[in-house]
Design a protein around this motif. Structure first.
Motif, PDB file in Angstrom:
ATOM      1  N   GLU A 208      -5.644  -3.375  -9.949  1.00 37.87           N
ATOM      2  CA  GLU A 208      -5.310  -2.116  -9.270  1.00 37.87           C
ATOM      3  C   GLU A 208      -4.735  -1.121 -10.273  1.00 37.87           C
ATOM      4  O   GLU A 208      -4.433   0.002  -9.917  1.00 37.87           O
ATOM      5  N   LYS A 209      -4.553  -1.577 -11.513  1.00 41.17           N
ATOM      6  CA  LYS A 209      -3.778  -0.775 -12.458  1.00 41.17           C
ATOM      7  C   LYS A 209      -4.504   0.508 -12.851  1.00 41.17           C
ATOM      8  O   LYS A 209      -3.888   1.505 -13.192  1.00 41.17           O
TER       9      LYS A 209
ATOM     10  N   PRO B  21      -1.445   6.038 -10.590  1.00 38.96           N
ATOM     11  CA  PRO B  21      -0.028   6.426 -10.524  1.00 38.96           C
ATOM     12  C   PRO B  21       0.754   5.600  -9.502  1.00 38.96           C
ATOM     13  O   PRO B  21       1.959   5.437  -9.629  1.00 38.96           O
ATOM     14  N   ASP B  22       0.073   5.048  -8.490  1.00 40.63           N
ATOM     15  CA  ASP B  22       0.793   4.307  -7.438  1.00 40.63           C
ATOM     16  C   ASP B  22       0.979   2.834  -7.785  1.00 40.63           C
ATOM     17  O   ASP B  22       1.523   2.080  -6.991  1.00 40.63           O
ATOM     18  N   TYR B  23       0.461   2.435  -8.968  1.00 38.35           N
ATOM     19  CA  TYR B  23       0.483   1.006  -9.278  1.00 38.35           C
ATOM     20  C   TYR B  23       1.896   0.561  -9.644  1.00 38.35           C
ATOM     21  O   TYR B  23       2.589   1.214 -10.420  1.00 38.35           O
ATOM     22  N   ARG B  24       2.336  -0.558  -9.069  1.00 33.31           N
ATOM     23  CA  ARG B  24       3.637  -1.130  -9.433  1.00 33.31           C
ATOM     24  C   ARG B  24       3.416  -2.562  -9.931  1.00 33.31           C
ATOM     25  O   ARG B  24       2.752  -3.337  -9.238  1.00 33.31           O
ATOM     26  N   GLU B  25       3.985  -2.889 -11.070  1.00 31.91           N
ATOM     27  CA  GLU B  25       3.888  -4.275 -11.550  1.00 31.91           C
ATOM     28  C   GLU B  25       4.680  -5.176 -10.610  1.00 31.91           C
ATOM     29  O   GLU B  25       5.822  -4.878 -10.274  1.00 31.91           O
TER      30      GLU B  25
END
Length: 894
Positions: free
Chosen positions: A869-870, A888-892
């Motif tokens: 999704e990155k 921009p919405d990607y969170r690890e």
């Protein structure tokens, strides 16, 4: 109820009616109910009696009673039609009363109630009306203006079907259709709300008003709608297909889905739309992705300041369109897969795996064998920039072995050998020109010819502002020596295919009109012009080629090479359908030796990649005739069947079956073309059933059929390293070890199977089999037409015609790059593509996938999707170069 009826205002008429209505239940129950009532459960029986009561009450004189009865009946029907797995009970029990209600309806005075009843009759007609009566629609139009969706899905679908029939009828009678269109509006709105986009599209196609779609699509359903539109376009007759694609283009533009819009514009070959995509989008990164799509399609396209305002940006974008980074990307892939090591022809032949006799026969006709090795070496190391025969540094103790290999070939063999250096350095213009340069100082005309051709091959598909190919080759076009002229002309054709370059036209057309020019020079000039102006319908070039055909003497038109001239005329109209008609009329005046041949070639080229069934039938008709041996037009007709039906999978399957029939019943000249047609249908796509057919034909008693089958095995597996085909070819090489011609074909096929060490494809289709690259198809078709007469052309002194295949060579890779266009490795899932058109929900688009990190290879029928999704890909189709931008919405996840 009955006694009150005579007092009704309309007198005896309604009295009689009420007797009927009483009589119907009276006679009915005696017969049926005794049987039925035992089966019915308590509540069903109650429902049945309830409905019969409503039917009676609807015929009451008191409007209030009628209204209640209708309301209740409507309620019953509505609650039960929501799901349509079986016929709803109310509709079942109202069956016997349908006629009663219909006749009563006719007598009612105009009122709200009458409309109410019409609504109910319209729903009842769903199960009870006679076939073809369209009663449901009739009563719908008479009924109230209420919401049709509340009666359930099945009802709406049935109405849509009846509207389509009624519309066709009214069109024929020129009756007004306004009221139908109002209903269409409602139905389309309903379908689009309820995820039934295909049904909405089908209805609008029937009533010829697709523009309505544009206002009904929204963010949630436009992708599915457009997917259905673009897929159905393949099966529509022209000009409907263009209309459908235009609508899809408009919808994509409306929702700023620019890459898809660009693909449709490319499919329609509409330059204005391509410009609009660039001007509408203001994100530079997305524009870079558009440029990669254009580069892959292989059309020349000049950006102007309207499309890209900044000069520096425009230069970067133009570089991408010009394909200058192709070589770099391809070598990145090769390093990643670790296949940089140069291969020799022996590595491909694997002679040690065969029994003794094959290796013993290696000395047969060694010049011919060396020529074969030249081609194998060129195909296998294509684009890698290094090999073991041609690019070996000359300061070695052997004293310049590249010169040695060159002179292991005889006469025209040197042409192919020198040109093979161009193939090895494919797409790498700077170092390519530097390395080929040494051959220009040779005293041997064949070597110079090969060097000229090599320059063309290096520049294949790469455009350059300073036009090095034109500068180098231009001055050799008018030399005395025909082989030098052919080298330069063919080089220009390969380097500038599809560019529609005016300078080349002005240089080459005089040769066509030169009565003294030898036939082979004229034939190659025509082909090169056909390639440069492929699919352009350019009148002036067409005129020049037509005059060249008319000027030639009878004896010359009988030559095998002369048949390439009609082909070049066909290339001008590649895929352009009706535009060919004027030229086809002119071709009827040609010399009868070549007239039919020209007809077939023009027809097959004009409809190539359209899947037009009528044209395929027409060509099959020509193939079914049994003619004397010297007729040449059936070969192009057989190839034409493949060219037209390669458009979509279904057509391919059907064409393969038709070709099987031609093999059984056709004359020899047809059988020689069938393997080539099969090779074209499944190029770089080794289908097992086709492989078996070709394997059988490769042992045919007629050596021409066997040669065609062997070459086609090579095309079938081109660039796939397919082990099964490689094994077949190895066995054939030992089977034919004494037959130099067939052995040569086997070697060429082995080279093709290992094309670019398995990193290249020849398939002219790309972008999920949606777009057909015209230059790629033109290159393949030219080679196949040459193969129709193997002995005279490929096995004669024109074997270098095989280099036209360069036009179709493309890396079969997915290379993901970051925002600075540097390679970026991300995990992707690669699997068999699944057709999800018109399926409900969000079905998976690939099946049986494996996860790899990019860059990856894509086989025929494969599709890739990001496994992370990155990043967000800027192209909906993951093929070739794809730019990724960070999400921009990607969170690890910690």
């Amino acid at each position: 109820m009955a006694p009150q009826d005579p007092n009704a205002p309309s007198g005896s008429g309604s009295g009689k009616r009420s007797e009927d209505s009483v009589k119907v239940p009276a006679t009915d129950p005696k017969k049926k109910d005794d049987k039925k009532d035992e089966d019915l459960s308590e509540e069903d029986l109650e429902l049945k009696n309830q409905l019969e009561l409503y039917v009676e009450r609807v015929q009451d004189t008191d409007p209030g009673v009628q209204k209640n009865a209708l309301e209740s009946m409507r309620q019953e029907i509505r609650t039960s039609t929501s799901s349509m797995t079986s016929v709803p009970k109310p509709l079942k029990y109202l069956r016997p009363h349908y006629g009663t209600l219909k006749t009563y309806y006719e007598t009612m005075a105009e009122s709200e109630l009458k409309k109410y009843l019409a609504d109910i009759l319209s729903v009842l007609a769903l199960t009870m009306a006679a076939e073809g009566e369209r009663e449901s629609l009739k009563y719908r139009l008479l009924g109230s203006e209420g919401d049709i969706g509340s009666w359930g899905h099945e009802y709406v679908r049935n109405l849509a079907g009846e509207i389509a029939q009624e519309f066709a009828k009214r069109q024929g009678e020129e009756a007004p259709i306004e009221e139908l269109m109002e209903l269409v509006q409602q139905i389309v709105a309903f379908h689009m709300k309820h995820n039934a986009e295909p049904e909405a599209v089908d209805l609008l196609m029937e009533v010829e008003d697709l523009d309505l779609l544009i206002e009904h699509v929204d963010k949630t359903n436009f992708k599915r709608t457009c997917l259905y539109l673009t897929s159905s376009a393949r099966y529509l007759p022209g000009p409907d297909d263009v209309v459908v694609l235009d609508i899809a283009y408009t919808i994509y533009m409306k929702f700023e889905e620019y890459p898809n819009a660009l693909q449709i514009a490319l499919f329609l070959d509409n330059m204005q739309n391509i410009k609009n995509v660039f001007t509408s989008c203001d994100d530079l990164l997305r524009k870079k992705q558009f440029c990669y799509i254009l580069a892959r399609h292989g059309i020349s396209f000049e950006l102007d300041d309207e499309m890209v305002a900044e000069d520096d940006d425009r230069e970067v974008l133009q570089d991408i369109i010009n394909n200058t980074k192709l070589s770099e990307g391809y070598l990145t892939l090769a390093r990643d897969i670790e296949v940089m090591e140069a291969k020799t022809p022996e590595d491909i032949y694997k002679a040690h795996l065969l029994d003794g006799r094959a290796s013993a026969g290696a000395s047969v006709d060694s010049a011919r064998q060396n020529l074969a090795a030249t081609f194998v070496n060129a195909f296998v190391n294509a684009g890698f920039g290094q090999d073991k025969l041609m690019t070996v540094p000359s300061d070695a103790s052997s004293g310049g072995s590249s010169g040695n290999w060159l002179f292991k070939n005889k006469e025209h063999g040197k042409t192919s050998a020198a040109a093979s250096l161009g193939m090895i350095l494919l797409w790498d213009v700077d170092s390519g020109l530097a390395q080929i340069d040494k051959y220009f100082h040779s005293n041997d005309t064949h070597v110079i010819a090969g060097a000229l051709l090599g320059v063309g091959i290096v520049n294949c598909g790469i455009k350059n502002d300073c036009d090095p190919a034109l500068a180098l080759l231009g001055e050799y076009i008018d030399r005395e020596d025909p082989s030098i002229r052919i080298g330069a002309i063919m080089g220009l054709g390969i380097a500038y295919a599809g560019s529609q370059n005016e300078q080349i036209r002005s240089k080459l057309t005089p040769i066509l009109n030169d009565a003294k020019a030898p036939l082979d020079v004229v034939a190659f000039t025509a082909i090169s012009l056909g390639l440069v102006y492929v699919g352009s319908c350019n009148e002036e070039v067409a005129q020049a080629i037509i005059f060249a055909l008319m000027d030639r003497s009878d004896s010359e038109l009988g030559e095998p090479l002369a048949r390439l001239i009609p082909l070049s005329l066909g290339l001008l109209y590649l895929g352009k359908q009706e535009s060919v008609e004027a030229t086809a009329e002119v071709s009827k005046t040609f010399n009868e030796k070549i007239r039919k041949h020209c007809d077939m070639t023009l027809l097959s080229c004009a409809y190539a990649g359209t899947g037009n069934v009528l044209k395929v039938q027409n060509l099959l008709g020509h193939c079914s005739q049994h003619l004397d041996k010297n007729e040449t037009h059936q070969g192009p007709a057989v190839l034409g069947i493949a060219m037209i039906s390669m458009a979509e999978e279904l057509g391919v399957e059907m064409a393969i079956r038709s070709l099987e029939h031609l093999l059984q019943y056709g004359e020899q000249n047809i059988r020689r073309a069938v393997p080539l047609a099969l090779g074209l249908l499944c190029i770089s796509n080794p289908k097992v059933n086709v492989m078996d057919t070709l394997s059988r034909l490769s042992h045919d008693t007629d050596s021409e059929v066997a040669m065609a089958a062997v070459i086609s095995l090579g095309l079938l597996g081109a660039g796939t390293n397919n082990a099964r085909i490689a094994g077949m070819l190895r066995n054939l090489s030992s089977y034919y070890y004494k037959d130099a011609s067939l052995l040569f074909c086997v070697r060429i096929a082995q080279g093709l199977v290992h094309l670019g060490k398995g990193l290249l494809t020849l398939n002219p289709y790309h972008s999920d089999r949606f777009l057909l690259s015209p230059t790629a198809l033109a290159g393949i078709v030219t080679v196949l037409h040459a193969c129709l007469d193997m002995k005279a052309i490929i096995l004669g002194k024109y074997h270098y015609i095989l280099y036209f295949i360069t036009l179709a060579m493309q890396p079969r890779m997915l290379l993901t790059v970051d925002e600075n266009l540097k390679p970026l490795s991300v995990p992707v899932r690669v699997g068999q593509a699944v057709d999800v058109v018109g399926q409900a929900g969000r079905p998976k688009t690939i099946t049986g996938f494996q996860t790899h990190s990019t860059p990856v290879l894509l086989a025929a029928g494969d599709r890739a999707e990001l496994a992370t999704e990155k990043y967000i890909p800027l192209s909906p189709i993951l093929e070739g170069f794809v730019i990724l931008k960070e999400n921009p919405d990607y969170r690890e996840d910690n």
